[in-house]
Design a protein around this motif. Sequence first.
Motif, PDB file in Angstrom:
ATOM      1  N   UNK A  73       0.829  -1.211   0.000  1.00 20.53           N
ATOM      2  CA  UNK A  73       0.000   0.000   0.000  1.00 20.53           C
ATOM      3  C   UNK A  73       0.862   1.258   0.000  1.00 20.53           C
ATOM      4  N   UNK A  74       1.937   1.200   0.769  1.00 17.86           N
ATOM      5  CA  UNK A  74       2.861   2.348   0.805  1.00 17.86           C
ATOM      6  C   UNK A  74       3.419   2.632  -0.579  1.00 17.86           C
ATOM      7  N   UNK A  75       3.854   1.592  -1.257  1.00 19.33           N
ATOM      8  CA  UNK A  75       4.439   1.790  -2.598  1.00 19.33           C
ATOM      9  C   UNK A  75       3.384   2.347  -3.555  1.00 19.33           C
ATOM     10  N   UNK A  76       2.186   1.808  -3.470  1.00 20.65           N
ATOM     11  CA  UNK A  76       1.128   2.322  -4.342  1.00 20.65           C
ATOM     12  C   UNK A  76       0.816   3.780  -4.059  1.00 20.65           C
ATOM     13  N   UNK A  77       0.814   4.095  -2.769  1.00 22.22           N
ATOM     14  CA  UNK A  77       0.526   5.491  -2.396  1.00 22.22           C
ATOM     15  C   UNK A  77       1.602   6.430  -2.939  1.00 22.22           C
ATOM     16  N   UNK A  78       2.865   5.999  -2.854  1.00 19.64           N
ATOM     17  CA  UNK A  78       3.945   6.825  -3.402  1.00 19.64           C
ATOM     18  C   UNK A  78       3.735   7.054  -4.898  1.00 19.64           C
ATOM     19  N   UNK A  79       3.424   5.973  -5.609  1.00 17.93           N
ATOM     20  CA  UNK A  79       3.263   6.078  -7.061  1.00 17.93           C
ATOM     21  C   UNK A  79       2.061   6.956  -7.401  1.00 17.93           C
ATOM     22  N   UNK A  80       0.962   6.761  -6.662  1.00 14.97           N
ATOM     23  CA  UNK A  80      -0.220   7.593  -6.909  1.00 14.97           C
ATOM     24  C   UNK A  80       0.068   9.054  -6.599  1.00 14.97           C
ATOM     25  N   UNK A  81       0.866   9.282  -5.554  1.00 19.07           N
ATOM     26  CA  UNK A  81       1.221  10.662  -5.217  1.00 19.07           C
ATOM     27  C   UNK A  81       1.967  11.336  -6.359  1.00 19.07           C
ATOM     28  N   UNK A  82       2.857  10.589  -6.984  1.00 15.92           N
ATOM     29  CA  UNK A  82       3.585  11.153  -8.133  1.00 15.92           C
ATOM     30  C   UNK A  82       2.615  11.458  -9.265  1.00 15.92           C
ATOM     31  N   UNK A  83       1.733  10.517  -9.525  1.00 11.41           N
ATOM     32  CA  UNK A  83       0.764  10.756 -10.603  1.00 11.41           C
ATOM     33  C   UNK A  83      -0.110  11.972 -10.317  1.00 11.41           C
ATOM     34  N   UNK A  84      -0.528  12.098  -9.081  1.00 16.00           N
ATOM     35  CA  UNK A  84      -1.387  13.227  -8.717  1.00 16.00           C
ATOM     36  C   UNK A  84      -0.642  14.552  -8.924  1.00 16.00           C
ATOM     37  N   UNK A  85       0.608  14.579  -8.504  1.00 17.13           N
ATOM     38  CA  UNK A  85       1.383  15.817  -8.674  1.00 17.13           C
ATOM     39  C   UNK A  85       1.619  16.112 -10.144  1.00 17.13           C
ATOM     40  N   UNK A  86       1.830  15.061 -10.913  1.00 21.48           N
ATOM     41  CA  UNK A  86       2.018  15.260 -12.352  1.00 21.48           C
ATOM     42  C   UNK A  86       0.749  15.834 -12.980  1.00 21.48           C
ATOM     43  N   UNK A  87      -0.406  15.325 -12.507  1.00 18.74           N
ATOM     44  CA  UNK A  87      -1.675  15.827 -13.046  1.00 18.74           C
ATOM     45  C   UNK A  87      -1.862  17.303 -12.676  1.00 18.74           C
TER      46      UNK A  87
ATOM     47  N   UNK B  36      11.407  26.942 -28.347  1.00 18.51           N
ATOM     48  CA  UNK B  36      11.499  25.479 -28.410  1.00 18.51           C
ATOM     49  C   UNK B  36      10.320  24.896 -27.635  1.00 18.51           C
ATOM     50  N   UNK B  37       9.559  24.037 -28.293  1.00 17.66           N
ATOM     51  CA  UNK B  37       8.436  23.412 -27.600  1.00 17.66           C
ATOM     52  C   UNK B  37       8.939  22.390 -26.589  1.00 17.66           C
ATOM     53  N   UNK B  38       8.235  22.341 -25.480  1.00 14.52           N
ATOM     54  CA  UNK B  38       8.644  21.424 -24.416  1.00 14.52           C
ATOM     55  C   UNK B  38       7.427  20.937 -23.657  1.00 14.52           C
ATOM     56  N   UNK B  39       7.636  19.876 -22.894  1.00 15.65           N
ATOM     57  CA  UNK B  39       6.610  19.437 -21.944  1.00 15.65           C
ATOM     58  C   UNK B  39       7.276  19.296 -20.589  1.00 15.65           C
ATOM     59  N   UNK B  40       6.474  19.437 -19.532  1.00 19.29           N
ATOM     60  CA  UNK B  40       6.999  19.239 -18.185  1.00 19.29           C
ATOM     61  C   UNK B  40       6.317  18.020 -17.582  1.00 19.29           C
ATOM     62  N   UNK B  41       7.080  17.272 -16.845  1.00 18.55           N
ATOM     63  CA  UNK B  41       6.526  16.042 -16.277  1.00 18.55           C
ATOM     64  C   UNK B  41       7.130  15.833 -14.888  1.00 18.55           C
ATOM     65  N   UNK B  42       6.305  15.352 -13.984  1.00 11.50           N
ATOM     66  CA  UNK B  42       6.818  14.909 -12.683  1.00 11.50           C
ATOM     67  C   UNK B  42       6.809  13.388 -12.676  1.00 11.50           C
ATOM     68  N   UNK B  43       7.968  12.813 -12.417  1.00 14.06           N
ATOM     69  CA  UNK B  43       8.022  11.371 -12.219  1.00 14.06           C
ATOM     70  C   UNK B  43       9.247  11.087 -11.382  1.00 14.06           C
ATOM     71  N   UNK B  44       9.192  10.011 -10.634  1.00 11.92           N
ATOM     72  CA  UNK B  44      10.254   9.761  -9.664  1.00 11.92           C
ATOM     73  C   UNK B  44      10.913   8.419  -9.934  1.00 11.92           C
ATOM     74  N   UNK B  45      12.242   8.440  -9.968  1.00 13.51           N
ATOM     75  CA  UNK B  45      12.982   7.191 -10.148  1.00 13.51           C
ATOM     76  C   UNK B  45      12.713   6.212  -9.018  1.00 13.51           C
ATOM     77  N   UNK B  46      12.383   6.744  -7.842  1.00 11.06           N
ATOM     78  CA  UNK B  46      12.245   5.884  -6.673  1.00 11.06           C
ATOM     79  C   UNK B  46      10.785   5.609  -6.326  1.00 11.06           C
ATOM     80  N   UNK B  47       9.960   6.628  -6.424  1.00 14.58           N
ATOM     81  CA  UNK B  47       8.573   6.437  -5.983  1.00 14.58           C
ATOM     82  C   UNK B  47       7.681   5.924  -7.108  1.00 14.58           C
ATOM     83  N   UNK B  48       8.107   6.141  -8.347  1.00 10.11           N
ATOM     84  CA  UNK B  48       7.296   5.693  -9.487  1.00 10.11           C
ATOM     85  C   UNK B  48       8.220   5.128 -10.562  1.00 10.11           C
ATOM     86  N   UNK B  49       8.944   4.053 -10.241  1.00  9.39           N
ATOM     87  CA  UNK B  49       9.987   3.594 -11.168  1.00  9.39           C
ATOM     88  C   UNK B  49       9.440   3.083 -12.501  1.00  9.39           C
ATOM     89  N   UNK B  50       8.285   2.425 -12.496  1.00  4.86           N
ATOM     90  CA  UNK B  50       7.768   1.897 -13.754  1.00  4.86           C
ATOM     91  C   UNK B  50       7.264   3.030 -14.640  1.00  4.86           C
TER      92      UNK B  50
END
Lengths: 166, 166, 166, 166, 166, 166, 166, 166
Positions: B146-160, E31-45
């Motif tokens: 659940x912790x790992x999922x929450x971390x991943x969802x948190x990243x997605x939410x911030x990206x959104x 230059x066109x760009x996009x911004x993205x949040x993603x984490x090597x650790x919290x959202x590796x996939x």
Amino acid sequence: MTEPRVAIVMGSDSDLEIMREAANALAGFGITYEMEITSAHRAPERTASYARHAVERGIRIIIAGAGGAAHLAGVIAAHTILPVIGVPIPSTSLNGLDSLLATVQMPAGIPVATVAIGKAGATNAAILALQILAVGDPELVAKLDAHKEKLARGVEEKARQLKQGG
Amino acid sequence: MTEPRVAIVMGSDSDLEIMREAANALAGFGITYEMEITSAHRAPERTASYARHAVERGIRIIIAGAGGAAHLAGVIAAHTILPVIGVPIPSTSLNGLDSLLATVQMPAGIPVATVAIGKAGATNAAILALQILAVGDPELVAKLDAHKEKLARGVEEKARQLKQGG
Amino acid sequence: MTEPRVAIVMGSDSDLEIMREAANALAGFGITYEMEITSAHRAPERTASYARHAVERGIRIIIAGAGGAAHLAGVIAAHTILPVIGVPIPSTSLNGLDSLLATVQMPAGIPVATVAIGKAGATNAAILALQILAVGDPELVAKLDAHKEKLARGVEEKARQLKQGG
Amino acid sequence: MTEPRVAIVMGSDSDLEIMREAANALAGFGITYEMEITSAHRAPERTASYARHAVERGIRIIIAGAGGAAHLAGVIAAHTILPVIGVPIPSTSLNGLDSLLATVQMPAGIPVATVAIGKAGATNAAILALQILAVGDPELVAKLDAHKEKLARGVEEKARQLKQGG
Amino acid sequence: MTEPRVAIVMGSDSDLEIMREAANALAGFGITYEMEITSAHRAPERTASYARHAVERGIRIIIAGAGGAAHLAGVIAAHTILPVIGVPIPSTSLNGLDSLLATVQMPAGIPVATVAIGKAGATNAAILALQILAVGDPELVAKLDAHKEKLARGVEEKARQLKQGG
Amino acid sequence: MTEPRVAIVMGSDSDLEIMREAANALAGFGITYEMEITSAHRAPERTASYARHAVERGIRIIIAGAGGAAHLAGVIAAHTILPVIGVPIPSTSLNGLDSLLATVQMPAGIPVATVAIGKAGATNAAILALQILAVGDPELVAKLDAHKEKLARGVEEKARQLKQGG
Amino acid sequence: MTEPRVAIVMGSDSDLEIMREAANALAGFGITYEMEITSAHRAPERTASYARHAVERGIRIIIAGAGGAAHLAGVIAAHTILPVIGVPIPSTSLNGLDSLLATVQMPAGIPVATVAIGKAGATNAAILALQILAVGDPELVAKLDAHKEKLARGVEEKARQLKQGG
Amino acid sequence: MTEPRVAIVMGSDSDLEIMREAANALAGFGITYEMEITSAHRAPERTASYARHAVERGIRIIIAGAGGAAHLAGVIAAHTILPVIGVPIPSTSLNGLDSLLATVQMPAGIPVATVAIGKAGATNAAILALQILAVGDPELVAKLDAHKEKLARGVEEKARQLKQGG
């Protein structure tokens, strides 16, 4: 019964001399282990796959050694819920300061249990793995007690030699 | 049943702000813990006694935070077979580099599982403790998932949010 | 009369090459000393006991050398009211920066009188011990005066050799 | 009888805030002291003269605080046989790393007993001075015992407050 | 035509203040760009997937900013053949030294084009991206020429103001 | 006419290998010099006396090399109005970082013109001395012009060799 | 007669606050100077031209301040035979350690006379410039003597205030 | 067709051993290159001229390696709009920390794409150059794909050898 409980992973065969200290220590404790070479940078999918499937293969703890921008432990920790122990390898001209910081300074959410740079760290990774296994397996406690006694006796023995030699 | 499984130890009440991150994270995981102030230097016998008796009181893991010549985790590790997690506190003008080196560079034989300097490290100490407990207690694995999922969802939410705000 | 007034303590026999500099310097000053191996981490109770009983055995000053997360001097200082002199040993890949910070950055309340990393520090630990003994023992002042003169004459002699050789 | 036994010397009045910690601690122990401003660089003859005459004026220990290329303690040590305690002051953008190295890395022959950077170091300089005086003055031992007890009680008191507040 | 050619990726929204410098500079160059949040650790996939599909989405260069054990740029570089520019973020108490070493010290085989710590680095990441695009797109050379001229004129203007103000 | 215009001073004959680079470079420029061993710590009065009388003996510039807590240049600068050039010697396990900081971080009021650590610094100290002498002695300008040309030709020659060898 | 003898050059107007210390000190000594903004990176031709023509315009010494990868002093030194004094500016998150190393670690052949990081260094650059001018202009010696006396009197005055205030 | 697309520039022939790694890697990829020795400090005009004319000679990317106060990459970047890749050379006693900071900490406006210290960095500079060329030359993408596959296969091969040897 002989399936490995601890995985020792390293980024390159040049790390083998240091990481063998972990293997030797685990063998001395009678803990089954496997050794694997995989690289966070050169073989990222292999590394991710290895990390993701470790738990179902019965691995309980992963020890990862890497040098320089040492990402191996952190990348594995990102892909597993197992405890990951990081061993910084002093493989660049910066003597392991880079490996240490790249291993230990993980962001909140994904810990890496970091030990000392180099061979002392590799040995300690094995002992830490034994301590972690012993949390859930009281039969291992005796091995830790014996380890502590052996350390203390070793100090006494060296002290005696010093006095006899002096 | 409510007896603490994790001990959070610190050298001074000035470390409390940082170490509360560990306590909060453990509480969030439903892991019982106790907090203790003891000093490797100012109260060495108290510290040794605390470390030696932790295991018999049911403590499974000790998290120790200290700054400067940060010996607390190492001293506790010397007196117990439990896994000891060290949190370097940035309490001097050297910003925690001293605490990190004094915590992580342990000699072969006595490991300290060191995490990042400061609050990120304190949070990660709690997660690492949960990971260690889960090695021997499969019921905890769901919490880690659940912790790992929450971390991943948190990243997605911030990206959104970033995209909506952009 | 021949009971040791200074104790030279080290964590491992691998520190002996450096710590012999302290012993040789003390011997040169005619100060009785003892050498002991004990480890803050591998033999914590032995170390605490040694430190606690040093004063009643007539020891006046303790010189402690250690490397890495160098806790030996700090742990001894925690257990005694004697002045403790710390010698950082460069035994890891970080060349003694870790030992220095782990020795010198003690928290308020428990000082360690830290000297330079390595052999120069070991020699200076002995001279500092002589200076400390001389505070309460005016007969030793002459030895310090002689030491200072010898240093100055040594410089003059080397300067003369340089000019003759040049 | 009230003549100062310890001298607290600093290079500039900007160091006063930190060095007052040493003065306050000495006062708390009932040790007489004097404070002096003198600079190894801006007033070298004054500094040399001060150092050379300290012993005949009854000074037993000199505490010297300086920042940056912190030469004050080393220069004083060059001119006296008294024990010199160096307090590195974090007065430049390098946060005291420069002061620490310039104070502690003395060549063989002339030690400086270096303590921690900043206020903790200044306090500890005073305690170290008391320890040194106590080597030759057993009446001071009780003060050190009391100091140690006070430290330990302080830890216990903070631990109690933490539990009551928790 | 308006599809982004550069991706700006960061591990957390707390890095946004710094990474906006890259976005603003790219916008200034058209230059066109996009911004993205993603984490090597919290959202590796998510991170691996993003990196693997960037090239087919038309992205030509990836700028990645991260702090602490800054793995983001290295992990992305492991999963793509695109040039990856790493911006070390000073987000821990070590002021970006950790981020710099974790970003730049990549092993042979997988480069990260590392720029300065913080905002200057983020701006320069954008300019470097423009330089890289210009290698294969001569129409962009004029923008780089204009940029260089603007820098030189800016210096001249500031020099003139200094003289008028002096 | 042959009286030395530049003094090369070092703390120990172990610094001679490095400081000879300065001597050789000065000799190559036809600048008269003298070499002296004196120590800020082991022979402070000799050092002060040497520094104070240098100007009246015709010395125009003093080059001082020292390692560790490298005070020699700073102490000499405190006692003279001549320009003092400091050469940090890498004589401890910290590889000259200590010498550099102890030489360069002088407080406002007393500069030391610091050059690079080790042999490159010693050579450059000689060139800087020539540059300083040339400010007041236009006849020396030609030597500097020739030096610059020689450097440029040396680069061209090495470039040619590379191309022929490639 | 009023043509500037010293040039104070900086890479950006953000360095002005620090470099004004050099200007103020020169003005206090009655040394004519000019201030210039030019950048080794943003205006390289302007910088080269400025450096190459400085000598013919009567400039005798160039003081250059820069931060980060501080190349300004080195680039100027490459283009002139005049003595170049480098002032490292602490303008990045690394607090001037980067500027110091980029300024002082020049290769053999091209020295930069480096002073302390920040304001103390800027002040000392001016004093060093005066010392250099005085090598060839004995009339300036009196100013240096006065400066030294003023420093010493300042120390005495502060010492007196401390005693009166204590 | 055989005109060089990448320039490999170094400050001295002593850097050749490291920079040959870049040449060998480029040769392995079939990318034409030239090697040049030129120095930012000893041959500044030659360096400026080389940098300014590189683009018109068909050079697309410049790789620059230098040690110490490593200005070469930055100076070249100041004179060209081409992407400049900096390789820090560990040529001083500071092991490349100086070269790294002097290369990477460029001010906003003039980026240097910095890679790892030493041989790993030189190899990676070549790979980065290939990645940059591939942005505008899709035919090169296959070489990068092959490179990535080769890296992954190399890891697998070493892993197999480890298992067979174990």
